[in-house]
Each structure stands twice: as structure tokens, then as C-alpha cells.
Design a protein around this motif. Structure first.
Motif, short mmCIF file in Angstrom:
data_model
loop_
_atom_site.label_atom_id
_atom_site.label_comp_id
_atom_site.label_asym_id
_atom_site.label_seq_id
_atom_site.Cartn_x
_atom_site.Cartn_y
_atom_site.Cartn_z
N GLY A 69 27.11 -6.08 -46.20
CA GLY A 69 28.50 -6.02 -45.80
C GLY A 69 28.77 -5.53 -44.40
O GLY A 69 29.94 -5.44 -44.00
N GLU A 70 27.73 -5.21 -43.65
CA GLU A 70 27.98 -4.78 -42.27
C GLU A 70 28.37 -5.98 -41.43
O GLU A 70 27.82 -7.07 -41.57
N ARG A 71 29.32 -5.76 -40.53
CA ARG A 71 29.85 -6.82 -39.67
C ARG A 71 29.87 -6.35 -38.22
O ARG A 71 30.87 -6.40 -37.53
N GLY A 72 28.72 -5.90 -37.78
CA GLY A 72 28.58 -5.32 -36.45
C GLY A 72 28.37 -3.83 -36.55
O GLY A 72 28.77 -3.17 -37.51
N ILE A 73 27.73 -3.28 -35.51
CA ILE A 73 27.45 -1.85 -35.49
C ILE A 73 27.90 -1.20 -34.19
O ILE A 73 27.61 -0.03 -33.95
N ALA A 74 28.66 -1.90 -33.37
CA ALA A 74 29.03 -1.38 -32.06
C ALA A 74 29.95 -0.17 -32.13
O ALA A 74 30.05 0.59 -31.17
N ILE A 75 30.65 0.02 -33.26
CA ILE A 75 31.55 1.17 -33.40
C ILE A 75 30.93 2.31 -34.21
O ILE A 75 31.57 3.35 -34.38
N LEU A 76 29.73 2.12 -34.72
CA LEU A 76 29.20 3.03 -35.73
C LEU A 76 28.41 4.18 -35.11
O LEU A 76 27.43 3.96 -34.37
N PRO A 77 28.79 5.42 -35.41
CA PRO A 77 28.03 6.57 -34.89
C PRO A 77 26.64 6.62 -35.49
O PRO A 77 26.42 6.26 -36.65
N GLY A 110 36.18 2.36 -42.29
CA GLY A 110 36.80 2.69 -43.57
C GLY A 110 38.22 3.22 -43.38
O GLY A 110 38.63 3.61 -42.28
N PRO A 111 38.97 3.27 -44.46
CA PRO A 111 40.37 3.72 -44.38
C PRO A 111 40.50 5.16 -43.88
O PRO A 111 41.55 5.53 -43.32
N ASP A 112 39.48 5.95 -44.06
CA ASP A 112 39.52 7.35 -43.60
C ASP A 112 38.71 7.55 -42.32
O ASP A 112 38.46 8.69 -41.91
N GLY A 113 38.31 6.46 -41.70
CA GLY A 113 37.50 6.56 -40.50
C GLY A 113 38.28 7.12 -39.32
O GLY A 113 39.49 6.92 -39.21
N ASP A 114 37.58 7.81 -38.45
CA ASP A 114 38.17 8.38 -37.24
C ASP A 114 38.19 7.29 -36.17
O ASP A 114 37.19 7.08 -35.47
N ARG A 115 39.30 6.59 -36.03
CA ARG A 115 39.36 5.44 -35.13
C ARG A 115 39.11 5.85 -33.68
O ARG A 115 38.50 5.09 -32.92
N ALA A 116 39.56 7.01 -33.30
CA ALA A 116 39.34 7.45 -31.92
C ALA A 116 37.84 7.62 -31.64
O ALA A 116 37.35 7.22 -30.57
N ARG A 117 37.13 8.19 -32.60
CA ARG A 117 35.69 8.36 -32.41
C ARG A 117 34.99 7.00 -32.39
O ARG A 117 34.12 6.75 -31.54
N HIS A 118 35.37 6.12 -33.33
CA HIS A 118 34.77 4.78 -33.34
C HIS A 118 35.05 4.05 -32.02
O HIS A 118 34.17 3.37 -31.48
N ARG A 119 36.25 4.18 -31.52
CA ARG A 119 36.63 3.49 -30.29
C ARG A 119 35.81 3.99 -29.10
O ARG A 119 35.37 3.21 -28.24
N ALA A 120 35.60 5.29 -29.03
CA ALA A 120 34.80 5.85 -27.94
C ALA A 120 33.37 5.32 -27.97
O ALA A 120 32.78 4.99 -26.93
N ILE A 121 32.79 5.24 -29.16
CA ILE A 121 31.44 4.70 -29.30
C ILE A 121 31.42 3.23 -28.91
O ILE A 121 30.50 2.76 -28.22
N TYR A 122 32.45 2.51 -29.32
CA TYR A 122 32.58 1.09 -28.99
C TYR A 122 32.58 0.88 -27.47
O TYR A 122 31.84 0.03 -26.95
N LEU A 123 33.38 1.65 -26.75
CA LEU A 123 33.45 1.52 -25.30
C LEU A 123 32.09 1.78 -24.65
O LEU A 123 31.66 1.06 -23.76
N THR A 124 31.41 2.82 -25.13
CA THR A 124 30.10 3.14 -24.56
C THR A 124 29.09 2.03 -24.83
O THR A 124 28.33 1.63 -23.93
N ASN A 125 29.08 1.53 -26.05
CA ASN A 125 28.14 0.46 -26.40
C ASN A 125 28.45 -0.83 -25.65
O ASN A 125 27.53 -1.55 -25.21
N LEU A 126 29.73 -1.16 -25.51
CA LEU A 126 30.08 -2.37 -24.77
C LEU A 126 29.70 -2.26 -23.30
O LEU A 126 29.24 -3.24 -22.69
N ALA A 127 29.88 -1.09 -22.73
CA ALA A 127 29.48 -0.90 -21.34
C ALA A 127 27.97 -1.10 -21.18
O ALA A 127 27.51 -1.73 -20.22
N TYR A 128 27.21 -0.58 -22.14
CA TYR A 128 25.76 -0.78 -22.10
C TYR A 128 25.41 -2.26 -22.22
O TYR A 128 24.61 -2.80 -21.43
N ALA A 129 26.01 -2.94 -23.21
CA ALA A 129 25.70 -4.35 -23.42
C ALA A 129 26.06 -5.19 -22.21
O ALA A 129 25.30 -6.07 -21.78
#
Length: 258
Positions: A69-77, A110-129
Motif C-alpha cells: 500500500g505504499e505510494r511513494g516515500i518522499a514524505i516519510l520520516p 495518515g489522518p493523524d500525521g504531522d503534515r508540517a513534518r511530512h512537508r519538510a521531509i518532502y522538500l528536502t527529498n525533492l531538493a536532493y532528487a
């Protein structure tokens, strides 16, 4: 009219995967895309492209464990090292297959996920990619996906995607505009195409609401294809849809718009 690529993950499922290249070429497609190439040797896929005179338009970077069920890992800590290895693999395949664009999927929150934290990881991973891809003159694209087909997907709207693109600030980071997903989530497709076209890296189509051929349903794709031409888009338009029957029997749209 735009150049059309067949999505071999969804189309031509009446054929074995490696036989779909030839089927698409016989029907008049000049390009192909699909979700993932990693089940096959890159050299074998490249040979199919050469044999049938096809261009590889797009594929996705490794998404994590798709079967679970994973659909990408760019936001995942905690998955940053895995993400970077996946980028390396995707670039290696892109260089072997000759395509210039790699789609990086964000992932499910997930519904209880910390979107701000996920977003920060996303930005860092996208910059790397984007940095790794730029070294090989490749483009990274991100795609808003509707929550009906993919509940919990982190990125759903075009404006959000373009804000992320601006924050990363990489010239080779663009946004994938899937007209099917955008219609379901936000509509107003013509206005959004005019607004965002300079930073659109890839376009996909499917009929709405049933995700069949794009010449059925609630969207006037004939009008939008003309608009895309008028706006000067010179990339590929991927047919990412589930055929109603045999793929070749449902290609009146390709003949009309090519």
C-alpha cells in the motif's frame, strides 16, 4: 496536436508487458510511459523501445512497498536513505532508456500525521532528487493525485504542488498535470492550464469519472488538447486510463487528436 504516449501499466493489459511496446507502436503511438521499470532489465526495455521506434516519456521512481500500500516515500520520516537509493536507481534506468523525466511520488499520510513534518521531509527529498537529476540533465516531476483513487495521498492540488516547486527552487523540478485527477479534485481545467503551463512537466488524460478512454465523460478533452497546443506545450500527453475493452478498439480519440 500534442504527442501522445501510451501508459503500458494501464493500457494493453490483454498483452504481456513486454509485448505492449509493439502493440502500442502498431496503433500509432510514438511514446510510452508506465509506472515502474524495475521488474525488468533496463537493457531489455531499451531494446523494445529501439525495436519499435518508441520514446520513453516517463516512469516513476521506486515507491516503497507498493504491494503493502505504499505510494511513494518522499514524505516519510526515517526513509531518507532508501529514498536516495531509489533516486539513484531511477536515474540509472532513465539514462539507459533515454527518457528525461522521472515522477517522484510523495506518499500516503495518515489522518493523524504531522503534515508540517511530512512537508519538510518532502522538500528536502525533492531538493536532493532534483540536484542529482540535474547532473544528468533530467527533470523531476511531482503529481497531485485525487483522494478518491488514492486516499491519504499527500499532494492533491495543482496550486499546492506549484507552491512546493517554488519553495524547492530547482529549475528542473516541474509539476505533472493529470487532467483526470485535477478535474475530480478542483476542476476549472482550462484556467489552470493557462495559469500553470510554464511549469508543467508532463500531462496525462483519462475520461472522468470512470477513468476510461478520454473521449467519454464530463470533460471536453478535444477543446483542452487544442488549448494545450495554443499554450505551446511540446511535451508528451500520457493516456493513463483503463480501457473499456481491448485497448486497440478504443483509440478513436488518438486518431482524432493526432
Amino acid at each position: 496536436m500534442p504527442r501522445f504516449a501510451a501508459n503500458l501499466s494501464m493500457m494493453y493489459q490483454e498483452h504481456a508487458f513486454l509485448d505492449r511496446f509493439g502493440a502500442a507502436a502498431r496503433d500509432g503511438f510514438k511514446g510510452v510511459e508506465y509506472l515502474f521499470p524495475y521488474e525488468f532489465d533496463a537493457g531489455e526495455l531499451a531494446a523494445r523501445l529501439r525495436e519499435h521506434g518508441l520514446t520513453q516519456a516517463l516512469f516513476n521512481a521506486p515507491p516503497g512497498d507498493w504491494a503493502k500500500g505504499e505510494r511513494g516515500i518522499a514524505i516519510l520520516p526515517g526513509r531518507e536513505d532508501e529514498f536516495r537509493r531509489g533516486v539513484e536507481t531511477a536515474i540509472r534506468y532513465a539514462l539507459a532508456l533515454g527518457n528525461k523525466k522521472i515522477h517522484v511520488m510523495a506518499g500516503i499520510v495518515g489522518p493523524d500525521g504531522d503534515r508540517a513534518r511530512h512537508r519538510a521531509i518532502y522538500l528536502t527529498n525533492l531538493a536532493y532528487a532534483a540536484g542529482e537529476a540535474a547532473a544528468h540533465e533530467l527533470m523531476i516531476v511531482i503529481e497531485p493525485i485525487n483522494t478518491r483513487n488514492m486516499p491519504g495521498y499527500f499532494l492533491n492540488r495543482q496550486d499546492d504542488a506549484h507552491q512546493i516547486r517554488r519553495e524547492v527552487g530547482a529549475a528542473n523540478l516541474k509539476v505533472q498535470f493529470d487532467l483526470y485527477h485535477a478535474q475530480i479534485v478542483e476542476g476549472d481545467l482550462a484556467v489552470k492550464l493557462r495559469q500553470f503551463m510554464p511549469d508543467v512537466g508532463h500531462i496525462q488524460v483519462a475520461g472522468v469519472p470512470d477513468r476510461h478512454e478520454p473521449d467519454e465523460g464530463e470533460v471536453n478533452f478535444s477543446y483542452l488538447m487544442k488549448l494545450i497546443d495554443t499554450l505551446g506545450y511540446d511535451g508528451w500527453v500520457g493516456g493513463e486510463y483503463i480501457p473499456r475493452g481491448k485497448t486497440s478498439d478504443g483509440l478513436a480519440w488518438l486518431k482524432a487528436w493526432s
